[in-house]
Design a protein around this motif. Structure first.
Motif, PDB file in Angstrom:
ATOM      1  N   HIS A  51       0.839  -1.231   0.114  1.00  0.00           N
ATOM      2  CA  HIS A  51      -0.049  -0.061   0.091  1.00  0.00           C
ATOM      3  C   HIS A  51       0.728   1.135   0.042  1.00  0.00           C
ATOM      4  N   ARG A  52       1.969   1.275   0.809  1.00  0.00           N
ATOM      5  CA  ARG A  52       2.667   2.342   0.998  1.00  0.00           C
ATOM      6  C   ARG A  52       3.292   2.613  -0.227  1.00  0.00           C
ATOM      7  N   THR A  53       3.980   1.819  -1.048  1.00  0.00           N
ATOM      8  CA  THR A  53       4.738   2.014  -2.304  1.00  0.00           C
ATOM      9  C   THR A  53       3.672   2.443  -3.510  1.00  0.00           C
ATOM     10  N   THR A  54       2.417   1.702  -3.475  1.00  0.00           N
ATOM     11  CA  THR A  54       1.593   2.179  -4.482  1.00  0.00           C
ATOM     12  C   THR A  54       1.136   3.561  -4.423  1.00  0.00           C
ATOM     13  N   LEU A  55       0.911   3.970  -2.968  1.00  0.00           N
ATOM     14  CA  LEU A  55       0.135   5.232  -3.007  1.00  0.00           C
ATOM     15  C   LEU A  55       1.340   6.448  -3.131  1.00  0.00           C
ATOM     16  N   VAL A  56       2.518   6.040  -2.823  1.00  0.00           N
ATOM     17  CA  VAL A  56       3.539   6.984  -2.797  1.00  0.00           C
ATOM     18  C   VAL A  56       4.019   7.093  -4.458  1.00  0.00           C
ATOM     19  N   ALA A  57       3.755   6.058  -5.149  1.00  0.00           N
ATOM     20  CA  ALA A  57       4.129   6.057  -6.673  1.00  0.00           C
ATOM     21  C   ALA A  57       2.926   6.756  -7.165  1.00  0.00           C
ATOM     22  N   LEU A  58       1.585   6.561  -6.792  1.00  0.00           N
ATOM     23  CA  LEU A  58       0.613   7.382  -7.420  1.00  0.00           C
ATOM     24  C   LEU A  58       0.870   8.894  -7.078  1.00  0.00           C
ATOM     25  N   ALA A  59       1.122   9.269  -5.989  1.00  0.00           N
ATOM     26  CA  ALA A  59       1.352  10.613  -5.526  1.00  0.00           C
ATOM     27  C   ALA A  59       2.556  11.349  -6.599  1.00  0.00           C
ATOM     28  N   ARG A  60       3.729  10.487  -6.739  1.00  0.00           N
ATOM     29  CA  ARG A  60       4.511  11.183  -7.627  1.00  0.00           C
ATOM     30  C   ARG A  60       4.142  11.237  -9.037  1.00  0.00           C
ATOM     31  N   GLY A  61       3.299  10.228  -9.377  1.00  0.00           N
ATOM     32  CA  GLY A  61       2.772  10.335 -10.780  1.00  0.00           C
ATOM     33  C   GLY A  61       1.861  11.451 -10.878  1.00  0.00           C
ATOM     34  N   ILE A  62       1.188  11.598 -10.082  1.00  0.00           N
ATOM     35  CA  ILE A  62       0.082  12.922 -10.087  1.00  0.00           C
ATOM     36  C   ILE A  62       0.978  14.124 -10.171  1.00  0.00           C
ATOM     37  N   ALA A  63       2.170  14.444  -9.284  1.00  0.00           N
ATOM     38  CA  ALA A  63       2.848  15.381  -9.412  1.00  0.00           C
ATOM     39  C   ALA A  63       3.615  15.634 -10.746  1.00  0.00           C
ATOM     40  N   SER A  64       3.943  14.311 -11.437  1.00  0.00           N
ATOM     41  CA  SER A  64       4.827  14.436 -12.657  1.00  0.00           C
ATOM     42  C   SER A  64       3.764  14.889 -13.733  1.00  0.00           C
ATOM     43  N   VAL A  65       2.571  14.844 -13.528  1.00  0.00           N
ATOM     44  CA  VAL A  65       1.736  15.358 -14.892  1.00  0.00           C
ATOM     45  C   VAL A  65       2.188  16.768 -15.328  1.00  0.00           C
ATOM     46  N   ARG A  66       2.512  17.615 -14.652  1.00  0.00           N
ATOM     47  CA  ARG A  66       2.905  18.846 -15.076  1.00  0.00           C
ATOM     48  C   ARG A  66       3.965  18.734 -15.770  1.00  0.00           C
ATOM     49  N   GLU A  67       5.042  17.909 -15.467  1.00  0.00           N
ATOM     50  CA  GLU A  67       6.189  17.874 -16.299  1.00  0.00           C
ATOM     51  C   GLU A  67       5.898  17.186 -17.898  1.00  0.00           C
ATOM     52  N   VAL A  68       4.718  16.769 -18.143  1.00  0.00           N
ATOM     53  CA  VAL A  68       4.467  15.949 -19.278  1.00  0.00           C
ATOM     54  C   VAL A  68       3.439  16.806 -20.122  1.00  0.00           C
ATOM     55  N   LEU A  69       2.870  17.503 -19.807  1.00  0.00           N
ATOM     56  CA  LEU A  69       1.860  18.496 -20.301  1.00  0.00           C
ATOM     57  C   LEU A  69       2.638  19.543 -20.702  1.00  0.00           C
ATOM     58  N   PRO A  70       2.480  20.212 -21.985  1.00  0.00           N
ATOM     59  CA  PRO A  70       3.120  21.336 -22.318  1.00  0.00           C
ATOM     60  C   PRO A  70       2.119  22.694 -21.834  1.00  0.00           C
ATOM     61  N   SER A  71       2.557  23.737 -21.638  1.00  0.00           N
ATOM     62  CA  SER A  71       1.861  24.631 -21.134  1.00  0.00           C
ATOM     63  C   SER A  71       1.068  25.386 -22.265  1.00  0.00           C
ATOM     64  N   LEU A  72      -0.033  25.906 -22.147  1.00  0.00           N
ATOM     65  CA  LEU A  72      -1.115  26.574 -23.220  1.00  0.00           C
ATOM     66  C   LEU A  72      -0.309  27.577 -24.092  1.00  0.00           C
ATOM     67  N   THR A  73       0.367  28.455 -23.261  1.00  0.00           N
ATOM     68  CA  THR A  73       1.327  29.487 -23.972  1.00  0.00           C
ATOM     69  C   THR A  73       2.197  29.114 -24.799  1.00  0.00           C
ATOM     70  N   SER A  74       2.934  27.893 -24.393  1.00  0.00           N
ATOM     71  CA  SER A  74       4.185  27.251 -25.356  1.00  0.00           C
ATOM     72  C   SER A  74       3.522  26.541 -26.489  1.00  0.00           C
ATOM     73  N   THR A  75       2.046  26.176 -26.283  1.00  0.00           N
ATOM     74  CA  THR A  75       1.406  25.622 -27.347  1.00  0.00           C
ATOM     75  C   THR A  75       1.084  26.510 -28.659  1.00  0.00           C
ATOM     76  N   LEU A  76       0.682  27.692 -28.006  1.00  0.00           N
ATOM     77  CA  LEU A  76       0.027  28.624 -29.054  1.00  0.00           C
ATOM     78  C   LEU A  76       0.957  29.467 -29.706  1.00  0.00           C
ATOM     79  N   SER A  77       2.320  29.594 -29.018  1.00  0.00           N
ATOM     80  CA  SER A  77       3.104  30.397 -29.382  1.00  0.00           C
ATOM     81  C   SER A  77       3.960  29.713 -30.701  1.00  0.00           C
ATOM     82  N   LYS A  78       4.498  30.631 -31.608  1.00  0.00           N
ATOM     83  CA  LYS A  78       5.067  30.184 -32.851  1.00  0.00           C
ATOM     84  C   LYS A  78       6.501  29.984 -32.652  1.00  0.00           C
TER      85      LYS A  78
END
Length: 150
Positions: A51-78
């Protein structure tokens, strides 16, 4: 900002599940059965470390979402330079995610003394499952005690 807020709220909810809010008891989040192993030890069928390793990995995965998604301003920028910017790189100074992940890990470690005292409670009854019931029944049948003996 909305992705950051969503990540923050998700980590807060996960931390609340593990630690509670400090005012009331922690909610029963996990279901685990206490089982008697073949070696005569009391253990949980869903192990604490799992349980501990699963939830800590889940929390780290949630936090890493921001690293994968590009920001909207950079997507719209040329420009090519702006297109490589991600949420996490623009907010490297923000350590709220690591604060919540640390709180989740500490919450799990805070559960250990209570869990160990629960296992110690079962050690008092170790003689019950170490008892040879068949031998007792044979002795009882052989003795044929009167009803008044009970």
């Amino acid at each position: 900002a909305s992705v950051k807020q969503c990540v923050k709220k998700s980590l807060q909810a996960l931390s609340y599940l593990i630690n509670g809010d400090g005012k009331s008891n922690v909610l029963s989040t996990f279901k685990a059965s206490t089982v008697l192993s073949a070696s005569g030890e009391i253990e949980l069928d869903a192990h604490f470390d799992h349980h501990r390793t699963t939830l800590v990995a889940l929390a780290r995965g949630i936090a890493s979402v921001r690293e994968v998604l590009p920001s909207l301003t950079s997507t719209l920028s040329k420009t090519a330079k702006a297109s490589t910017v991600a949420f996490a790189s623009t907010e490297t100074r923000d350590n709220e995610c690591s604060k919540y992940i640390t709180a989740i890990e500490q919450g799990f470690w805070a559960m250990l003394p209570e869990l160990n005292s629960y296992f110690d409670l079962w050690k008092e009854y170790n003689y019950l499952w170490g008892f040879d019931v068949d031998a007792f029944m044979r002795r009882y049948t052989y003795e044929r005690p009167p009803l008044t003996r009970f």
